[in-house]
Design an enzyme around this catalytic site. Structure first.
Site, mmCIF file in Angstrom:
data_model
loop_
_atom_site.group_PDB
_atom_site.id
_atom_site.type_symbol
_atom_site.label_atom_id
_atom_site.label_comp_id
_atom_site.label_asym_id
_atom_site.label_seq_id
_atom_site.Cartn_x
_atom_site.Cartn_y
_atom_site.Cartn_z
ATOM 1 N N HIS A 26 7.477 4.307 3.427
ATOM 2 C CA HIS A 26 6.714 3.437 4.328
ATOM 3 C C HIS A 26 5.237 3.792 4.204
ATOM 4 O O HIS A 26 4.893 4.970 4.067
ATOM 5 C CB HIS A 26 7.164 3.629 5.784
ATOM 6 C CG HIS A 26 6.731 2.514 6.675
ATOM 7 N ND1 HIS A 26 5.472 2.463 7.228
ATOM 8 C CD2 HIS A 26 7.372 1.399 7.063
ATOM 9 C CE1 HIS A 26 5.365 1.365 7.951
ATOM 10 N NE2 HIS A 26 6.498 0.692 7.866
ATOM 11 N N ASP A 36 14.536 -1.069 7.282
ATOM 12 C CA ASP A 36 15.375 -1.965 6.468
ATOM 13 C C ASP A 36 16.635 -1.285 5.952
ATOM 14 O O ASP A 36 17.615 -1.951 5.619
ATOM 15 C CB ASP A 36 14.552 -2.496 5.285
ATOM 16 C CG ASP A 36 13.403 -3.340 5.782
ATOM 17 O OD1 ASP A 36 12.243 -2.923 5.630
ATOM 18 O OD2 ASP A 36 13.676 -4.396 6.395
HETATM 19 C C1 SDX Z 1 8.528 -2.910 5.783
HETATM 20 O O1 SDX Z 1 3.817 -2.012 6.890
HETATM 21 C C2 SDX Z 1 4.805 -2.158 7.679
HETATM 22 O O2 SDX Z 1 4.737 -1.841 8.837
HETATM 23 C C3 SDX Z 1 6.030 -2.802 7.057
HETATM 24 C C4 SDX Z 1 7.262 -2.870 7.940
HETATM 25 C C5 SDX Z 1 7.044 -3.781 9.108
HETATM 26 O O3 SDX Z 1 7.753 -3.602 10.111
HETATM 27 O O4 SDX Z 1 6.236 -4.731 8.969
HETATM 28 O O5 SDX Z 1 7.591 -1.582 8.404
HETATM 29 C C6 SDX Z 1 8.452 -3.413 7.165
HETATM 30 O O6 SDX Z 1 7.996 -3.534 4.909
HETATM 31 C C7 SDX Z 1 9.205 -1.586 5.514
HETATM 32 C C8 SDX Z 1 9.132 -1.177 4.010
HETATM 33 C C9 SDX Z 1 10.233 -1.927 3.271
HETATM 34 N N1 SDX Z 1 10.084 -1.745 1.811
HETATM 35 C C10 SDX Z 1 10.968 -1.018 1.094
HETATM 36 O O7 SDX Z 1 11.886 -0.356 1.572
HETATM 37 C C11 SDX Z 1 10.732 -1.089 -0.422
HETATM 38 C C12 SDX Z 1 10.791 0.322 -1.011
HETATM 39 N N2 SDX Z 1 9.614 1.069 -0.506
HETATM 40 C C13 SDX Z 1 8.444 1.116 -1.392
HETATM 41 O O8 SDX Z 1 8.192 -0.071 -2.101
HETATM 42 C C14 SDX Z 1 7.231 1.761 -0.715
HETATM 43 O O9 SDX Z 1 7.672 2.922 -0.124
HETATM 44 C C15 SDX Z 1 6.410 0.988 0.295
HETATM 45 C C16 SDX Z 1 5.931 -0.307 -0.254
HETATM 46 C C17 SDX Z 1 7.205 0.732 1.538
HETATM 47 C C18 SDX Z 1 5.197 1.862 0.671
HETATM 48 O O10 SDX Z 1 4.432 1.963 -0.455
HETATM 49 P P1 SDX Z 1 3.038 2.809 -0.461
HETATM 50 O O11 SDX Z 1 2.711 3.350 0.876
HETATM 51 O O12 SDX Z 1 2.011 1.971 -1.155
HETATM 52 O O13 SDX Z 1 3.427 4.050 -1.269
HETATM 53 P P2 SDX Z 1 3.191 4.187 -2.833
HETATM 54 O O14 SDX Z 1 3.720 2.964 -3.530
HETATM 55 O O15 SDX Z 1 1.779 4.606 -3.063
HETATM 56 O O16 SDX Z 1 4.199 5.412 -3.229
HETATM 57 C C19 SDX Z 1 3.794 6.772 -3.034
HETATM 58 C C20 SDX Z 1 4.697 7.551 -3.984
HETATM 59 C C21 SDX Z 1 4.692 7.007 -5.415
HETATM 60 O O17 SDX Z 1 5.010 8.068 -6.280
HETATM 61 P P3 SDX Z 1 3.741 8.859 -6.998
HETATM 62 O O18 SDX Z 1 2.982 7.810 -7.800
HETATM 63 O O19 SDX Z 1 2.901 9.451 -5.880
HETATM 64 O O20 SDX Z 1 4.415 9.908 -7.882
HETATM 65 O O21 SDX Z 1 6.067 7.435 -3.538
HETATM 66 C C22 SDX Z 1 6.830 6.755 -4.539
HETATM 67 C C23 SDX Z 1 5.852 6.046 -5.432
HETATM 68 O O22 SDX Z 1 6.394 5.895 -6.740
HETATM 69 N N3 SDX Z 1 7.714 5.819 -3.815
HETATM 70 C C24 SDX Z 1 9.003 5.628 -4.106
HETATM 71 C C25 SDX Z 1 9.459 4.710 -3.127
HETATM 72 N N4 SDX Z 1 8.455 4.388 -2.307
HETATM 73 C C26 SDX Z 1 7.358 5.072 -2.736
HETATM 74 N N5 SDX Z 1 9.807 6.123 -5.081
HETATM 75 C C27 SDX Z 1 11.093 5.693 -5.068
HETATM 76 N N6 SDX Z 1 11.619 4.831 -4.160
HETATM 77 C C28 SDX Z 1 10.823 4.320 -3.183
HETATM 78 N N7 SDX Z 1 11.328 3.470 -2.289
#
Ligand code: SDX
Length: 424
Positions: free
Chosen positions: A307, A364
Site C-alpha cells: 500500500h 483487497d
Molecule cells: C487500493 O491509495 C489508497 O488508499 C488505495 C486504496 C483505497 O482505499 O483507495 O487503499 C485501495 O488501491 C489498495 C492497493 C490495491 N493494490 C494492490 O493490491 C496491487 C498490488 N500492490 C502494488 O501494486 C503496490 O503495492 C501498490 C500500488 C499498492 C503501492 O505501490 P507503491 O507505494 O508505489 O510502491 P512501489 O510500487 O514503489 O513498491 C515499493 C517496492 C518495490 O520494490 P523495490 O523496487 O523497492 O525493490 O515494493 C515492491 C515494489 O516492487 N512491491 C511489491 C508489491 N507492491 C510493491 N512486490 C511484490 N508484490 C507487490 N504487491
C-alpha cells in the site's frame, strides 16, 4: 523560532523561506505555492508520494500506526458499532445520524433507487461480456444527460440531492446489468429492505423466489461497503478532485473516478486477488509465485499486498480478516482458495523481501474472498468497490466545491525532450 523552512540553492548561495502549515493531526506541510515565482524551479515528486494536494477534514490515515478515521471516528469502532448508511451520513453531514435522521436518510435513498426507465436501454448497448466497470462508468456519465439541472446548481441542498441520487442508483445499475447479461428477469428495488440487503436481493431474487438472506451475509456486505467508503487522497479521489477543479458536471467527476479505480493497482486489485488465487490453484504452487513476486525482472506482483500509505497493517484488512473467517465458517467457500490465501499470508508475513518493503495484506486481500463467499462474480468486485467508495468521492467533491476559490489542478513537468528540430 519561525514556522518556516529555508531552501538554499547551492549553485548560487541564494536562500528562500517557505511557511510550514500545521493540521490538526499528522504531518505538517511546507507551503511551496510561491516556489516557482521565487526560484524559477518546480518540485519533482513522482506519484506525489510527498505532496499534499488539498486541505481536508474528512478522512485521516496514519500509515505507520495503521490508523484510519472518518471525521474523528476510528474505522474499527464504526465497523463494530454502526452500519454503512451511518458512515455515508457522517461523510455527507459531518455528524452521525440520530435514529430519526437515519430513518429519513434511508427513506430518501429508497425513493431514489429506481432508474429512469429510458436508461434501461443502455444495457442493450453492451455485449453480455462487457466488464461491469465499463458499463457502470458509462451509466454514471449518462446521468449527466438525464439530470441536466445539476449542471449549474450552486448550493449544498442541490449537492445533497445529487449525492443521494448517485448513492441510491449505483446499486441498481450494478444489479440490473448483472441480471441483464444473464437473461434474468429484472428485479426492482424492494423498498421494505435495508440498503445493503436490497442489493443482494436484486442480485438473487426471482419472481417466484424472494430469497431470505442470512444476517451474517448482510453484515459482511455492509462492512465491506463501510471499509471502502473513503480513503483520503487516493488515486481515484484525486481524479474526482482534479476533474471537479475544472467545474465539470459532477457525474462526469464520479465517472472519471470509476475509471481510475478500475486499474488493477487500485480498486481492480480485489478481482485480481481472486484471479491470482485461482491461477495459483494449490498450496504447493505458492512458493513459485512468491519467488516471481520478488523477482524484479518479473512483472508479477502479489495482488492484495502492499500500500502506498500503510507501511504497517491496513486497519481495514484487520477488520475484514475476522469477518471473512466468520462468514466462511457459516456459509463456506472453496476451501482451496482459503488454503492458498492463508499460505501466501504465512510466507509473505515472514519473508524479508516483503517485511523490508512493508508489504502487508491490504483491504483487497480479504474483501475479494468475502465477495466470492457471497456469490458475487469476480468481475463485479471493482463495481462493489465503487458502490462503497462513491459517498467518499462525493464528500471530497463537496468539500472541494465548498472552497471560497477552486484552483484548477494543473501540475508542471521536468522537460527532457528535444530542444531543436531533429536533423533533417
Ligand atoms: C487500493 O491509495 C489508497 O488508499 C488505495 C486504496 C483505497 O482505499 O483507495 O487503499 C485501495 O488501491 C489498495 C492497493 C490495491 N493494490 C494492490 O493490491 C496491487 C498490488 N500492490 C502494488 O501494486 C503496490 O503495492 C501498490 C500500488 C499498492 C503501492 O505501490 P507503491 O507505494 O508505489 O510502491 P512501489 O510500487 O514503489 O513498491 C515499493 C517496492 C518495490 O520494490 P523495490 O523496487 O523497492 O525493490 O515494493 C515492491 C515494489 O516492487 N512491491 C511489491 C508489491 N507492491 C510493491 N512486490 C511484490 N508484490 C507487490 N504487491
Amino acid at each position: 523560532m519561525s514556522n518556516t523552512v529555508t531552501l538554499t540553492d547551492n549553485r548560487n548561495g541564494k536562500s528562500y523561506e517557505f511557511p510550514i502549515l500545521d493540521g490538526t493531526k499528522g504531518p505538517s506541510v511546507i507551503d511551496i505555492s510561491s516556489l516557482y515565482k521565487d526560484t524559477g524551479m518546480f518540485t519533482f515528486d513522482r506519484g506525489y508520494t510527498s505532496t499534499a494536494m488539498c486541505r481536508s477534514a474528512i478522512t485521516y490515515i496514519d500509515g505507520e500506526k495503521g490508523e484510519l478515521m472518518h471525521r474523528g471516528y476510528d474505522i474499527a469502532w464504526l465497523a463494530k458499532n454502526k452500519m454503512y448508511l451511518d458512515l455515508v451520513y457522517l461523510l455527507f453531514y459531518k455528524h452521525l445520524p440520530s435514529q430519526d435522521e437515519f430513518v429519513s436518510f434511508k427513506k430518501d435513498l429508497k425513493e431514489r433507487s429506481y432508474l429512469n426507465e429510458k436508461m434501461l436501454k443502455l444495457f442493450d448497448c453492451f455485449p453480455d461480456k462487457a466488464h461491469p466497470m465499463a458499463v457502470l462508468q458509462a451509466c454514471v456519465a449518462t446521468m449527466s444527460a438525464y439530470y441536466k439541472r445539476d449542471m449549474n446548481f450552486d448550493d449544498m441542498h442541490d449537492y445533497m440531492e445529487l449525492a443521494k441520487r448517485l448513492v441510491a442508483k449505483i446499486p441498481t445499475f450494478i444489479a440490473f446489468h448483472y441480471r441483464h447479461t444473464r437473461g434474468f428477469p429484472t428485479i426492482y428495488p424492494d423498498l421494505d429492505r435495508g440498503f445493503t440487503e436490497n442489493f443482494l436481493y436484486m442480485l438473487r431474487a426471482f419472481p417466484h423466489n424472494k430469497v431470505e438472506l442470512r444476517p451474517i451475509e448482510a453484515k459482511a456486505f455492509d462492512t465491506v461497503l463501510m471499509l471502502h467508503a473513503d480513503h483520503e487522497q487516493n488515486a481515484s479521489t484525486t481524479t474526482v478532485r482534479t476533474v471537479g477543479s475544472t467545474h465539470a458536471h459532477p457525474y462526469s467527476c464520479i465517472s472519471a473516478g470509476i475509471g481510475a479505480l478500475w486499474g488493477h493497482a487500485h480498486g481492480g486489485a480485489n478481482e485480481g486477488v481472486i484471479r491470482q488465487l485461482e491461477m495459483i490453484g494449490s498450496v504447493d504452487r505458492v512458493d513459485e509465485f512468491i519467488k516471481r513476486a520478488k523477482d524484479h525482472n518479473d512483472p508479477f506482483r502479489l495482488m492484495g499486498f502492499g500500500h502506498r500509505v500503510y507501511k504497517n497493517f491496513d486497519p481495514r484488512a484487520k477488520v475484514l480478516k475476522g469477518l471473512r473467517d466468520q462468514l466462511i465458517n457459516e456459509i463456506g467457500i472453496d476451501s482451496n482458495l482459503i488454503k492458498v490465501a492463508t499460505r501466501i499470508e504465512e510466507i509473505a508475513l515472514n519473508d524479508e523481501y516483503f517485511i523490508s518493503r512493508n508489504l502487508y495484506p491490504n483491504v483487497d486481500f480479504h474483501s475479494g474472498l468475502i465477495l466470492k463467499a457471497l456469490g458475487i462474480p469476480n468481475e463485479m468486485f471493482a463495481a462493489i468497490f465503487v458502490m462503497g467508495r462513491v459517498p467518499g468521492w462525493l464528500s471530497q467533491w463537496m468539500e472541494l466545491k465548498a472552497q471560497d476559490t477552486i484552483k484548477i489542478v494543473r501540475p508542471r513537468q521536468l522537460y527532457v525532450g528535444p530542444t531543436c528540430p531533429p536533423e533533417a
